[in-house]
Motif scaffolding. Sequence first.
Motif, PDB file in Angstrom:
ATOM      1  N   UNK A  20      34.892  35.460  28.455  1.00  0.00           N
ATOM      2  CA  UNK A  20      34.324  35.934  29.716  1.00  0.00           C
ATOM      3  C   UNK A  20      35.396  36.003  30.807  1.00  0.00           C
ATOM      4  N   UNK A  21      36.247  34.984  30.850  1.00  0.00           N
ATOM      5  CA  UNK A  21      37.319  34.970  31.861  1.00  0.00           C
ATOM      6  C   UNK A  21      38.237  36.167  31.673  1.00  0.00           C
ATOM      7  N   UNK A  22      38.675  36.395  30.430  1.00  0.00           N
ATOM      8  CA  UNK A  22      39.613  37.496  30.161  1.00  0.00           C
ATOM      9  C   UNK A  22      38.957  38.847  30.418  1.00  0.00           C
ATOM     10  N   UNK A  23      37.672  38.947  30.087  1.00  0.00           N
ATOM     11  CA  UNK A  23      36.959  40.195  30.360  1.00  0.00           C
ATOM     12  C   UNK A  23      36.865  40.463  31.855  1.00  0.00           C
ATOM     13  N   UNK A  24      36.595  39.427  32.644  1.00  0.00           N
ATOM     14  CA  UNK A  24      36.537  39.585  34.093  1.00  0.00           C
ATOM     15  C   UNK A  24      37.898  39.935  34.677  1.00  0.00           C
ATOM     16  N   UNK A  25      38.958  39.310  34.133  1.00  0.00           N
ATOM     17  CA  UNK A  25      40.312  39.624  34.609  1.00  0.00           C
ATOM     18  C   UNK A  25      40.668  41.078  34.322  1.00  0.00           C
ATOM     19  N   UNK A  26      40.300  41.561  33.144  1.00  0.00           N
ATOM     20  CA  UNK A  26      40.569  42.968  32.809  1.00  0.00           C
ATOM     21  C   UNK A  26      39.825  43.905  33.754  1.00  0.00           C
ATOM     22  N   UNK A  27      38.606  43.519  34.148  1.00  0.00           N
ATOM     23  CA  UNK A  27      37.836  44.350  35.077  1.00  0.00           C
ATOM     24  C   UNK A  27      38.523  44.417  36.434  1.00  0.00           C
ATOM     25  N   UNK A  28      39.072  43.276  36.890  1.00  0.00           N
ATOM     26  CA  UNK A  28      39.795  43.268  38.175  1.00  0.00           C
ATOM     27  C   UNK A  28      41.065  44.106  38.062  1.00  0.00           C
ATOM     28  N   UNK A  29      41.770  43.987  36.932  1.00  0.00           N
ATOM     29  CA  UNK A  29      42.975  44.796  36.716  1.00  0.00           C
ATOM     30  C   UNK A  29      42.672  46.279  36.820  1.00  0.00           C
ATOM     31  N   UNK A  30      41.588  46.692  36.200  1.00  0.00           N
ATOM     32  CA  UNK A  30      41.224  48.119  36.217  1.00  0.00           C
ATOM     33  C   UNK A  30      40.954  48.613  37.630  1.00  0.00           C
ATOM     34  N   UNK A  31      40.479  47.713  38.494  1.00  0.00           N
ATOM     35  CA  UNK A  31      40.177  48.109  39.871  1.00  0.00           C
ATOM     36  C   UNK A  31      41.431  48.247  40.712  1.00  0.00           C
ATOM     37  N   UNK A  32      42.399  47.353  40.508  1.00  0.00           N
ATOM     38  CA  UNK A  32      43.558  47.334  41.408  1.00  0.00           C
ATOM     39  C   UNK A  32      44.690  48.233  40.942  1.00  0.00           C
ATOM     40  N   UNK A  33      44.610  48.756  39.716  1.00  0.00           N
ATOM     41  CA  UNK A  33      45.646  49.663  39.213  1.00  0.00           C
ATOM     42  C   UNK A  33      45.060  51.052  39.003  1.00  0.00           C
ATOM     43  N   UNK A  34      45.903  52.090  39.031  1.00  0.00           N
ATOM     44  CA  UNK A  34      45.424  53.443  38.715  1.00  0.00           C
ATOM     45  C   UNK A  34      44.877  53.489  37.296  1.00  0.00           C
ATOM     46  N   UNK A  35      44.119  54.536  36.953  1.00  0.00           N
ATOM     47  CA  UNK A  35      43.573  54.646  35.590  1.00  0.00           C
ATOM     48  C   UNK A  35      44.676  54.561  34.542  1.00  0.00           C
ATOM     49  N   UNK A  36      44.389  53.878  33.441  1.00  0.00           N
ATOM     50  CA  UNK A  36      45.415  53.701  32.413  1.00  0.00           C
ATOM     51  C   UNK A  36      45.579  54.977  31.594  1.00  0.00           C
ATOM     52  N   UNK A  37      46.792  55.169  31.097  1.00  0.00           N
ATOM     53  CA  UNK A  37      47.085  56.330  30.241  1.00  0.00           C
ATOM     54  C   UNK A  37      46.815  55.960  28.793  1.00  0.00           C
ATOM     55  N   UNK A  38      46.900  56.955  27.923  1.00  0.00           N
ATOM     56  CA  UNK A  38      46.621  56.718  26.504  1.00  0.00           C
ATOM     57  C   UNK A  38      47.603  55.727  25.891  1.00  0.00           C
ATOM     58  N   UNK A  39      48.871  55.787  26.371  1.00  0.00           N
ATOM     59  CA  UNK A  39      49.901  54.928  25.783  1.00  0.00           C
ATOM     60  C   UNK A  39      49.877  53.515  26.367  1.00  0.00           C
ATOM     61  N   UNK A  40      49.073  53.292  27.400  1.00  0.00           N
ATOM     62  CA  UNK A  40      49.115  52.035  28.138  1.00  0.00           C
ATOM     63  C   UNK A  40      47.909  51.167  27.789  1.00  0.00           C
ATOM     64  N   UNK A  41      48.151  49.870  27.757  1.00  0.00           N
ATOM     65  CA  UNK A  41      47.064  48.909  27.528  1.00  0.00           C
ATOM     66  C   UNK A  41      46.840  48.127  28.815  1.00  0.00           C
TER      67      UNK A  41
END
Length: 675
Positions: A20-41
């Motif tokens: 749950x913690x890692x999932x929430x962190x990934x959600x915050x990452x997605x908000x503060x960074x531009x949309x990820x590209x196909x080559x990017x994780x």
Amino acid sequence: MSQEKTPIEHLYFTETNLEKILGNLDAVRNKIHPPITDEEDVTDRFFPSVCLIGLGRCGSNIALDLASLVYEARANYMKEVENEDLTDNEQEFRPLRWIRKHLPMENKDGFKPVFLIEPIVLLGDLDKDIEGRIRFSNDEGRVQFLEEYKKLQFMDLSEVHAGGAGNAPILGQYLAKIILNKDATTFINEEWRQLHSYLVDSCGIKANQSRLYFYIFSAGGGTGSGMASEFGLAQQFSYLSKTFDYHSGQNQLADKRHSFVFEPIFTSGICILPNISGKNVDISEALHINAGRLLTKYISEEWNFSYNEERNNDELPADVMGRIRPWNSMMLISNDIMRYAEEENGGDADSIDVNLMEKYANQYISQQIFNILTAQAVTTDYDEDYFRRAGIDISETIRLDANDLFMSLAGPVAIAYAESVVNQDVRQDSVDIDDLFCRSIELPHFNSATSAIEGVSVLPVESEKYRDAIKEYRKSGFDASTLNHLHFFKNCSSIVSIISLPRDYKLSFTALNRLKMHLNKLFPNTTLKRYALVIGASANLSLTTLIAKSPCLSDDFLTLMVAYMKRCFARDEYRYTNEIDQAIINMIQEDEFDDSIIDKYFTAYENPAKILDTNWYAIKPMYEKKYRELIESPQNFVSINDIRLDVNHVKNAIKYLREIYRHRISKTSVLTLNT
């Protein structure tokens, strides 16, 4: 540490489910960074190393302005890259001019480097409409800024409370306790669950790279002053819980993000103290009482955490967890600074517009955070190829990381600051280092050459006395004996000095030694001195000195603390006399500490009714009903009476002042067996 084993003093919710913690962190990452590209994780994207948390109206406004400055500095830089015809706009807001002057715009090889630190910024208030207040303000470009600066996030706390704290810190603290004690997974607001994992659950672990946290708030209000220390305590509780969770490192999975092997974090409160002196300031107003409560609470907690030798079972995790303090340090910035700066600038301090005063405060804070950030920034905080383009050898810089600050700074901290313009073709010894150092410790004033506010953030003694002392210091040829008898300098336990140089300017060995000599002589009893040399992050030569612990002996600090004790703790017969004032001074200075004096003057618990008048008795059951409705578990109920400060806070605060008052060092003498 499980919720069941939580010490009774602290019922803060901490998520223990790693997925749950890692999932929430990934959600915050997605908000503060531009949309990820196909080559990017998404996991390849790091959180900024710095997080600013603005709490209450004042704190959220300052944090917002800091984010705006970073954004506008970057936007201006990009415009100037496109258009070489630079024009000066004299109406430009002073802090923006200051930051623009600190961007190294020129470079011999044709590239134009820019220093870009973009912290994640969290804004929180008990005002239901905090986002609307900010989003629909009249500031030009605000909407575009909010759309583009994704690292700014709102902590919508209206699910718990949709109004303010009524200028009462105990209510702000109680509401924060409800927010932080309530299971984050039960909040309807999904964004708060995610931000809770970022700020509280994951601090210090590998998956969250943020290591420095600055809580910005006004000490004189209700919301910020009450909420800030509670949020800081929840974060410290979660972080230290991992220290004593010896099983967290076992059975690690292939995904290293699951590891709870954590790193040091450094947290600091940035506390805006209210005006104390001045023609139109009444010493007994509630702002002073509110600030005094915060200061008393903090240094009492700092005493219990760091110094108290009477504690039992020191090695038991539950005992340590019951003694946590909200931050490693608390930086003090007085609003009187802005009045002094205006006076030095030729203005009438009594007629300054309140909004202008706040802008000056924001500028001073932005300067200090900017310099602290430059001293610890990691390469991921710069734009791509920054060092290569700027021609900077990273080995030339001395970096202060979170652990350096953690070890060097504790307790109350004051800031001294000054800067000088330097040119590439000017001889290195042409800068007057003596003058630079003196300006950094003077009363606050504007530097017309750099648009910076210089000076010390909290005055050691009353302004007229200090002004005279500084004049004598200059007149004597910078003889430290004219100043170093003041407790602010004499009892300082540690200092951190950050020297920032333009890329093409080399500070001479002689000048650097002279700077260290001034620091050594002015702070004769410092146990620890740390220096950070930052190259290429500024167009000017600047000096920031962080002064630890001794600011609690300054006139301002002592005045606010005693004002609170008299109003909310003193027995009726002493509340309006000067007897308590003198008694506290005596208790600090006397060789032996007599507990019975405390019992003579003070009641067992603070009396919030002395601030809230008769409203207190109507308010108390209302807020406790809110707690019971939002946190249904009876064993987790906390009465508002339980968070009142008690007479032990007063005792511990005075013991802390006694400890700092007696701070000394012994000079090392050479021993020899050769006679």
